[in-house]
Motif scaffolding. Sequence first.
Motif, PDB file in Angstrom:
ATOM      1  N   GLN A   5       9.257  23.614  56.572  1.00  0.00           N
ATOM      2  CA  GLN A   5       8.329  24.707  56.870  1.00  0.00           C
ATOM      3  C   GLN A   5       9.073  26.034  56.726  1.00  0.00           C
ATOM      4  O   GLN A   5      10.222  26.150  57.171  1.00  0.00           O
ATOM      5  CB  GLN A   5       7.795  24.575  58.302  1.00  0.00           C
ATOM      6  CG  GLN A   5       6.678  25.560  58.590  1.00  0.00           C
ATOM      7  CD  GLN A   5       6.163  25.443  60.016  1.00  0.00           C
ATOM      8  OE1 GLN A   5       6.867  25.692  60.974  1.00  0.00           O
ATOM      9  NE2 GLN A   5       4.913  25.053  60.141  1.00  0.00           N
ATOM     10  N   GLN A  22       9.380  29.496  58.087  1.00  0.00           N
ATOM     11  CA  GLN A  22       8.967  30.294  59.250  1.00  0.00           C
ATOM     12  C   GLN A  22       9.257  31.759  58.954  1.00  0.00           C
ATOM     13  O   GLN A  22      10.412  32.162  58.840  1.00  0.00           O
ATOM     14  CB  GLN A  22       9.712  29.828  60.501  1.00  0.00           C
ATOM     15  CG  GLN A  22       9.252  28.437  60.912  1.00  0.00           C
ATOM     16  CD  GLN A  22       9.858  27.970  62.210  1.00  0.00           C
ATOM     17  OE1 GLN A  22      10.892  28.483  62.639  1.00  0.00           O
ATOM     18  NE2 GLN A  22       9.247  26.986  62.816  1.00  0.00           N
ATOM     19  N   THR A  57       9.624  35.778  59.136  1.00  0.00           N
ATOM     20  CA  THR A  57      10.014  36.852  60.058  1.00  0.00           C
ATOM     21  C   THR A  57       8.945  37.945  59.941  1.00  0.00           C
ATOM     22  O   THR A  57       8.172  37.948  58.972  1.00  0.00           O
ATOM     23  CB  THR A  57      11.370  37.446  59.643  1.00  0.00           C
ATOM     24  OG1 THR A  57      11.226  37.969  58.310  1.00  0.00           O
ATOM     25  CG2 THR A  57      12.464  36.393  59.643  1.00  0.00           C
ATOM     26  N   VAL A 115      19.018  43.299  50.375  1.00  0.00           N
ATOM     27  CA  VAL A 115      17.956  43.541  51.366  1.00  0.00           C
ATOM     28  C   VAL A 115      17.531  42.228  52.021  1.00  0.00           C
ATOM     29  O   VAL A 115      17.433  42.124  53.254  1.00  0.00           O
ATOM     30  CB  VAL A 115      16.740  44.240  50.702  1.00  0.00           C
ATOM     31  CG1 VAL A 115      15.532  44.223  51.639  1.00  0.00           C
ATOM     32  CG2 VAL A 115      17.093  45.672  50.327  1.00  0.00           C
ATOM     33  N   PHE A 116      17.300  41.203  51.182  1.00  0.00           N
ATOM     34  CA  PHE A 116      16.845  39.922  51.738  1.00  0.00           C
ATOM     35  C   PHE A 116      17.947  39.194  52.519  1.00  0.00           C
ATOM     36  O   PHE A 116      17.664  38.404  53.402  1.00  0.00           O
ATOM     37  CB  PHE A 116      16.277  39.016  50.638  1.00  0.00           C
ATOM     38  CG  PHE A 116      14.887  39.410  50.239  1.00  0.00           C
ATOM     39  CD1 PHE A 116      13.834  39.257  51.135  1.00  0.00           C
ATOM     40  CD2 PHE A 116      14.609  39.961  49.008  1.00  0.00           C
ATOM     41  CE1 PHE A 116      12.543  39.627  50.805  1.00  0.00           C
ATOM     42  CE2 PHE A 116      13.331  40.336  48.656  1.00  0.00           C
ATOM     43  CZ  PHE A 116      12.291  40.176  49.561  1.00  0.00           C
ATOM     44  N   PHE A 155      17.834  41.320  55.759  1.00  0.00           N
ATOM     45  CA  PHE A 155      16.551  41.119  56.460  1.00  0.00           C
ATOM     46  C   PHE A 155      15.839  39.913  55.855  1.00  0.00           C
ATOM     47  O   PHE A 155      14.960  40.072  55.004  1.00  0.00           O
ATOM     48  CB  PHE A 155      15.653  42.351  56.326  1.00  0.00           C
ATOM     49  CG  PHE A 155      16.296  43.630  56.745  1.00  0.00           C
ATOM     50  CD1 PHE A 155      16.400  43.956  58.084  1.00  0.00           C
ATOM     51  CD2 PHE A 155      16.801  44.517  55.801  1.00  0.00           C
ATOM     52  CE1 PHE A 155      17.009  45.132  58.472  1.00  0.00           C
ATOM     53  CE2 PHE A 155      17.397  45.701  56.177  1.00  0.00           C
ATOM     54  CZ  PHE A 155      17.516  46.019  57.521  1.00  0.00           C
ATOM     55  N   PRO A 156      16.197  38.726  56.290  1.00  0.00           N
ATOM     56  CA  PRO A 156      15.573  37.546  55.670  1.00  0.00           C
ATOM     57  C   PRO A 156      14.065  37.528  55.897  1.00  0.00           C
ATOM     58  O   PRO A 156      13.584  37.907  56.973  1.00  0.00           O
ATOM     59  CB  PRO A 156      16.252  36.367  56.371  1.00  0.00           C
ATOM     60  CG  PRO A 156      16.936  36.929  57.557  1.00  0.00           C
ATOM     61  CD  PRO A 156      17.146  38.376  57.341  1.00  0.00           C
ATOM     62  N   ALA A 157      13.329  37.109  54.868  1.00  0.00           N
ATOM     63  CA  ALA A 157      11.863  37.079  54.955  1.00  0.00           C
ATOM     64  C   ALA A 157      11.379  35.845  55.703  1.00  0.00           C
ATOM     65  O   ALA A 157      10.318  35.873  56.322  1.00  0.00           O
ATOM     66  CB  ALA A 157      11.259  37.120  53.565  1.00  0.00           C
ATOM     67  N   PHE A 158      12.151  34.764  55.609  1.00  0.00           N
ATOM     68  CA  PHE A 158      11.755  33.546  56.332  1.00  0.00           C
ATOM     69  C   PHE A 158      12.971  32.644  56.555  1.00  0.00           C
ATOM     70  O   PHE A 158      14.021  32.853  55.943  1.00  0.00           O
ATOM     71  CB  PHE A 158      10.663  32.779  55.563  1.00  0.00           C
ATOM     72  CG  PHE A 158      10.993  32.494  54.136  1.00  0.00           C
ATOM     73  CD1 PHE A 158      11.854  31.463  53.801  1.00  0.00           C
ATOM     74  CD2 PHE A 158      10.459  33.270  53.114  1.00  0.00           C
ATOM     75  CE1 PHE A 158      12.172  31.197  52.477  1.00  0.00           C
ATOM     76  CE2 PHE A 158      10.764  33.019  51.789  1.00  0.00           C
ATOM     77  CZ  PHE A 158      11.631  31.980  51.469  1.00  0.00           C
ATOM     78  N   HIS A 159      12.795  31.695  57.465  1.00  0.00           N
ATOM     79  CA  HIS A 159      13.826  30.686  57.706  1.00  0.00           C
ATOM     80  C   HIS A 159      13.230  29.337  57.338  1.00  0.00           C
ATOM     81  O   HIS A 159      12.050  29.096  57.603  1.00  0.00           O
ATOM     82  CB  HIS A 159      14.234  30.665  59.173  1.00  0.00           C
ATOM     83  CG  HIS A 159      14.682  32.000  59.678  1.00  0.00           C
ATOM     84  ND1 HIS A 159      15.876  32.562  59.329  1.00  0.00           N
ATOM     85  CD2 HIS A 159      14.076  32.904  60.487  1.00  0.00           C
ATOM     86  CE1 HIS A 159      15.991  33.741  59.900  1.00  0.00           C
ATOM     87  NE2 HIS A 159      14.899  33.980  60.613  1.00  0.00           N
ATOM     88  N   ILE A 160      14.050  28.488  56.759  1.00  0.00           N
ATOM     89  CA  ILE A 160      13.556  27.157  56.383  1.00  0.00           C
ATOM     90  C   ILE A 160      13.950  26.164  57.477  1.00  0.00           C
ATOM     91  O   ILE A 160      15.137  26.070  57.826  1.00  0.00           O
ATOM     92  CB  ILE A 160      14.139  26.724  55.021  1.00  0.00           C
ATOM     93  CG1 ILE A 160      13.751  27.757  53.948  1.00  0.00           C
ATOM     94  CG2 ILE A 160      13.625  25.344  54.629  1.00  0.00           C
ATOM     95  CD1 ILE A 160      14.413  27.545  52.612  1.00  0.00           C
ATOM     96  N   VAL A 161      12.953  25.478  58.020  1.00  0.00           N
ATOM     97  CA  VAL A 161      13.247  24.452  59.036  1.00  0.00           C
ATOM     98  C   VAL A 161      12.541  23.157  58.645  1.00  0.00           C
ATOM     99  O   VAL A 161      11.539  23.189  57.921  1.00  0.00           O
ATOM    100  CB  VAL A 161      12.785  24.876  60.449  1.00  0.00           C
ATOM    101  CG1 VAL A 161      13.564  26.057  60.968  1.00  0.00           C
ATOM    102  CG2 VAL A 161      11.307  25.171  60.472  1.00  0.00           C
ATOM    103  N   ALA A 195      10.019  22.023  63.305  1.00  0.00           N
ATOM    104  CA  ALA A 195       8.913  22.982  63.440  1.00  0.00           C
ATOM    105  C   ALA A 195       7.870  22.470  64.424  1.00  0.00           C
ATOM    106  O   ALA A 195       7.349  23.230  65.243  1.00  0.00           O
ATOM    107  CB  ALA A 195       8.283  23.227  62.072  1.00  0.00           C
TER     108      ALA A 195
END
Lengths: 325, 211
Positions: A95, A97, A99, B17-18, B21-27, B32
């Motif tokens: 998934q 997630q 920010t 930039v990414f 400031f990461p746009a998302f984390h993968i889990v 989750a």
Amino acid sequence: MKPLSKETLTRFQSLIALLVMIVFLSVKADSFLTVSNGLTILLQISVNLCLSIGMTLIILTGGIDLSVGAILALSGAVAAGLLKNGLTLAWLGVQLQFTPFGAVLAGLVVGLALGCFNGTVITRFKLPPFVATLGMLSIARGLTMLWTGGFPITGLGPKFGFMGAGFWLGVPMAVWICAGLVVLFYLISIHTTLGRYIYAVGGNEKSAAYSGLNVNRIKIWVYTLGGALAGMSGLLVTARLDSATPNAGLGYELDSIAAVVIGGTSLSGGRGSVLGTALGCLIIGVLNNGLVLLDVNAFWQQVIKGVVILLAVIIDKAGGKSERA
Amino acid sequence: MKRAVSILVGCIVLAIVFWLFPAFHIVSLKQAQAEKTKGVFNAADFASEFWRKRLPPALKQAADAQTVLDALTKDAKTAATTYGRTVGISDTSYYFIRGTGTVVSVVAKGIGVTLHGPDGKPDLLIKTGLLSGNTVRDATGLVNASEFPNSQNFNDISTELNRIVESQVIPNLKTNATAGRKLSFAVCAELSEDDAADRPLKVIPVLAELQ
């Protein structure tokens, strides 16, 4: 002292109208001319202003975009959904997630993509912008319902909410963002090649094409920017309310067109400015606020706003004629 | 060449930039799911624990059925203040009562029970159909609304408690209740002042033991 010429009056008609309203309301309503009321007005117009900047660019090219309200809703919903629930990629067993930064980017990308789609459809298939964007309105509304399941997405957290409900130096963040966008797009429209091309296309599309401009590309750019700004508006609304509702932005396209017209931008294109639109938004905001402070019946408020829009178009027409004469 | 350099610089800037400031984390989906349910109120779990731990000791505190019925016949208002519970500003009172009786009728809507003997008219109608409402939750008086951060959670408890009654209490009653059989019961009732004199009194069982 030299009296004001007709040309000057026409040029500054929006500003004059705004000043007249401010003076009138200051006299009539005690609580009008206060800092807190001023900030309230600015906060209330911020979403419409953000939408209207994009609408100005589109109308300057002689087009129109009826889908901005729907794009606003979809962008806000996508950002909220990704932030709240993430993006499940079942086939990979993971998934994503998001920010708050990622959610904002996603919302902007959605707006940008739909705007680009609008521009491409209009230029590729030579569709009237009215029809093409009407189609997009329906598509984006449907997609919003599909994405949200018809329910609001709430509880997005303070970090995301800051851009819509936070303050910086005592001024709402949304106002700072919109002020920044007004300056940015004013500079783009006046001091860049793209800006000059936009006016050229709106002034006379055929001439612009004959003089070597890639009219289609300019139009796609303009609709893309309009979509991105609609996406930004969606983010502001969602952040401010801490909730993305499927019906967000209903009728906003009309408010936005009204602000652009009141701000002196010609619906036939080629004439107008982002600053004029900002004034148009302020006029609508001050009018709304003033009518509430004066305790005018809500139904009459609608009538009065309609009359103001009509007057603005009539004055604009008269101004246009006198300029041509 | 100039264009290629611009694209390269753009890509490098975007990458920085990414990275900052990461746009998302993968889990993983498992992780989750665990994060999603962590700290989230689970009405089914709450109701199950309530049923196993909180309810049994409270059964002794339920009012005697005959006493409540007599009080209701005499003066509904006094009965409500003495034996009932009222939630908020509602006119409705909830009663948690227990006793023994005899099954006198088995109908589609429920099981008629008399408190006086096999030939008596039914004093209670124990509902055996689908349940709705907050009767079980509110009549026992064991669940306080202020324990819950939102009303949705509080309402979900009722749904789950009704489900437990439907699955654990009613089936046995429906299958085994026949006229003449003796019964020990603990039931919940919801009554407005106007309904107080109605007989049989419609009740929801939380305990029903046929002898």
